[in-house]
Design an enzyme around this catalytic site. Structure first.
Site, PDB file in Angstrom:
ATOM      1  N   ASP A  13       2.834 -30.252  12.393  1.00  0.00           N
ATOM      2  CA  ASP A  13       2.059 -30.286  11.147  1.00  0.00           C
ATOM      3  C   ASP A  13       1.330 -28.966  10.929  1.00  0.00           C
ATOM      4  O   ASP A  13       0.946 -28.295  11.886  1.00  0.00           O
ATOM      5  CB  ASP A  13       1.059 -31.452  11.204  1.00  0.00           C
ATOM      6  CG  ASP A  13       0.601 -31.875   9.813  1.00  0.00           C
ATOM      7  OD1 ASP A  13       1.209 -31.447   8.820  1.00  0.00           O
ATOM      8  OD2 ASP A  13      -0.387 -32.640   9.730  1.00  0.00           O
ATOM      9  N   HIS A  30       7.499 -23.611   6.336  1.00  0.00           N
ATOM     10  CA  HIS A  30       8.533 -24.392   7.039  1.00  0.00           C
ATOM     11  C   HIS A  30       9.510 -23.456   7.759  1.00  0.00           C
ATOM     12  O   HIS A  30       9.949 -23.733   8.874  1.00  0.00           O
ATOM     13  CB  HIS A  30       9.296 -25.287   6.054  1.00  0.00           C
ATOM     14  CG  HIS A  30       8.420 -26.316   5.383  1.00  0.00           C
ATOM     15  ND1 HIS A  30       7.544 -27.106   6.076  1.00  0.00           N
ATOM     16  CD2 HIS A  30       8.282 -26.675   4.074  1.00  0.00           C
ATOM     17  CE1 HIS A  30       6.899 -27.910   5.243  1.00  0.00           C
ATOM     18  NE2 HIS A  30       7.328 -27.661   4.019  1.00  0.00           N
ATOM     19  N   LEU A 124      18.355 -30.121  28.308  1.00  0.00           N
ATOM     20  CA  LEU A 124      17.289 -30.615  27.434  1.00  0.00           C
ATOM     21  C   LEU A 124      17.920 -31.380  26.276  1.00  0.00           C
ATOM     22  O   LEU A 124      18.921 -30.938  25.720  1.00  0.00           O
ATOM     23  CB  LEU A 124      16.482 -29.420  26.892  1.00  0.00           C
ATOM     24  CG  LEU A 124      15.410 -29.702  25.838  1.00  0.00           C
ATOM     25  CD1 LEU A 124      14.250 -30.499  26.437  1.00  0.00           C
ATOM     26  CD2 LEU A 124      14.871 -28.396  25.250  1.00  0.00           C
TER      27      LEU A 124
HETATM   28  C1  IPE Z   1       3.847 -35.946   9.367  1.00  0.00           C
HETATM   29  O1  IPE Z   1       3.172 -34.957   8.672  1.00  0.00           O
HETATM   30  C2  IPE Z   1       5.325 -35.843   9.131  1.00  0.00           C
HETATM   31  C3  IPE Z   1       6.000 -34.706   9.733  1.00  0.00           C
HETATM   32  C4  IPE Z   1       5.462 -33.797  10.507  1.00  0.00           C
HETATM   33  C5  IPE Z   1       7.417 -34.637   9.451  1.00  0.00           C
HETATM   34  P1  IPE Z   1       2.607 -35.179   7.203  1.00  0.00           P
HETATM   35  O2  IPE Z   1       1.948 -33.894   6.839  1.00  0.00           O
HETATM   36  O3  IPE Z   1       3.690 -35.660   6.309  1.00  0.00           O
HETATM   37  O4  IPE Z   1       1.557 -36.357   7.410  1.00  0.00           O
HETATM   38  P2  IPE Z   1       0.258 -36.764   6.579  1.00  0.00           P
HETATM   39  O5  IPE Z   1       0.695 -36.955   5.173  1.00  0.00           O
HETATM   40  O6  IPE Z   1      -0.726 -35.646   6.696  1.00  0.00           O
HETATM   41  O7  IPE Z   1      -0.229 -38.002   7.243  1.00  0.00           O
HETATM   42  C1  IPE Z   2       4.633 -30.379   8.407  1.00  0.00           C
HETATM   43  O1  IPE Z   2       3.883 -29.437   7.717  1.00  0.00           O
HETATM   44  C2  IPE Z   2       6.098 -30.284   8.086  1.00  0.00           C
HETATM   45  C3  IPE Z   2       6.641 -31.427   7.317  1.00  0.00           C
HETATM   46  C4  IPE Z   2       5.991 -32.498   6.967  1.00  0.00           C
HETATM   47  C5  IPE Z   2       8.038 -31.309   6.943  1.00  0.00           C
HETATM   48  P1  IPE Z   2       3.221 -29.819   6.331  1.00  0.00           P
HETATM   49  O2  IPE Z   2       4.165 -29.429   5.240  1.00  0.00           O
HETATM   50  O3  IPE Z   2       2.797 -31.229   6.317  1.00  0.00           O
HETATM   51  O4  IPE Z   2       1.968 -28.844   6.332  1.00  0.00           O
HETATM   52  P2  IPE Z   2       0.525 -29.157   5.770  1.00  0.00           P
HETATM   53  O5  IPE Z   2       0.036 -30.422   6.408  1.00  0.00           O
HETATM   54  O6  IPE Z   2       0.652 -29.313   4.283  1.00  0.00           O
HETATM   55  O7  IPE Z   2      -0.277 -27.964   6.160  1.00  0.00           O
HETATM   56 MG    MG Z   3       1.061 -32.152   6.845  1.00  0.00          MG
END
Ligand code: IPE
Ligand code: IPE
Ligand code: MG
Length: 229
Positions: A13, A30, A124
């Protein structure tokens, strides 16, 4: 280092915030996140971790803008397409959990191809959670069992029919970016996992951060409902 996890599950995240902080579009976050995946794979091999699972796209992530979703899919497709030799050289087996049917055909094709080409690798296992949600997985599993006309089911029936039936339960769950929640990731499988929520944003994750997580894990005392040994 001693007392290492067998299976690490990672909620990657903070990609969006990493990009926003730099005035960049979210998808560049990403893209940078993929480099962190590569660093983590190398570090896992170095520390003799057998299983690592990355939460890459949740069943709730469909709520995002189409542009971001399409960007994530292209990045994933290109990552898999460019790397079959890399995975084989490093002896990494690729697997997935989650329901693939809503994904674009080209992504599904690359994923299946990579899974088939890496099936004999042993050092792995890297599992990608794609269109994965713990609630969706449990629902699909229960429906599968209902079709078998069972009168009564055990937890073993459930666990053997989850997407994760080829994986041991995660020992350590790492969620980056300082959010303290699980966001529908492997809810059942995490019943006794150790949780760790570092502040680092996923694109900045590296070997040093993994080492820190492993050190913290090695000091935790897991009791599984029993008593201190
Ligand atoms: C969780 O992150 C999903 C992934 C890392 C794929 P999100 O950014 O989607 O989760 P919330 O919305 O903050 O809970
Ligand atoms: C996690 O990073 C990746 C996915 C959910 C695919 P986010 O895109 O949720 O990044 P933030 O939380 O907005 O910073
Ligand atoms: Mg996120």
């Amino acid at each position: 280092m001693y007392n290492l996890p067998t299976h690490i599950a990672i909620i990657m995240d903070g990609n969006g915030r990493w990009a926003q902080k730099r005035g960049l579009p979210r998808n560049l976050g990403h893209k940078e996140g993929i480099k962190a995946v590569e660093r983590t794979l190398d570090a896992c091999i170095k520390f003799h971790i057998k299983f690592v699972t990355f939460y890459a796209f949740s069943t709730e992530n469909w709520k995002r803008d189409k542009e971001e979703i399409d960007g994530i899919f292209s990045l994933l497709r290109d990552y898999l397409k460019n790397n079959p030799d890399y995975f084989n050289k490093k002896d990494i087996k690729i697997k997935h959990i989650g329901e693939l049917s809503p994904f674009p055909e080209d992504l599904k094709k690359e994923l299946t191809k990579t899974e088939n080409q890496t099936t004999n690798n042993e050092t792995l296992t890297m599992t990608l959670a794609l269109n994965y949600g713990g609630q969706d997985e449990i629902t699909r599993t229960v429906n599968k069992l209902l079709k078998e006309n069972k009168m009564e089911i055990t937890y073993k029936d459930i666990s053997q029919n989850l997407d994760t039936n080829f994986l041991p339960d995660p020992d350590l769950v790492i969620r980056t970016s300082g959010e303290n929640r699980l966001s529908n990731f492997m809810m059942l499988q995490m019943a006794y996992s150790e949780l760790y929520f570092p502040k680092v944003l996923w694109p900045d994750f590296n070997e040093k951060e993994l080492k820190k997580a492993l050190k913290i894990f090695s000091k935790r005392e897991r009791r599984f409902g029993g008593l201190k040994k």
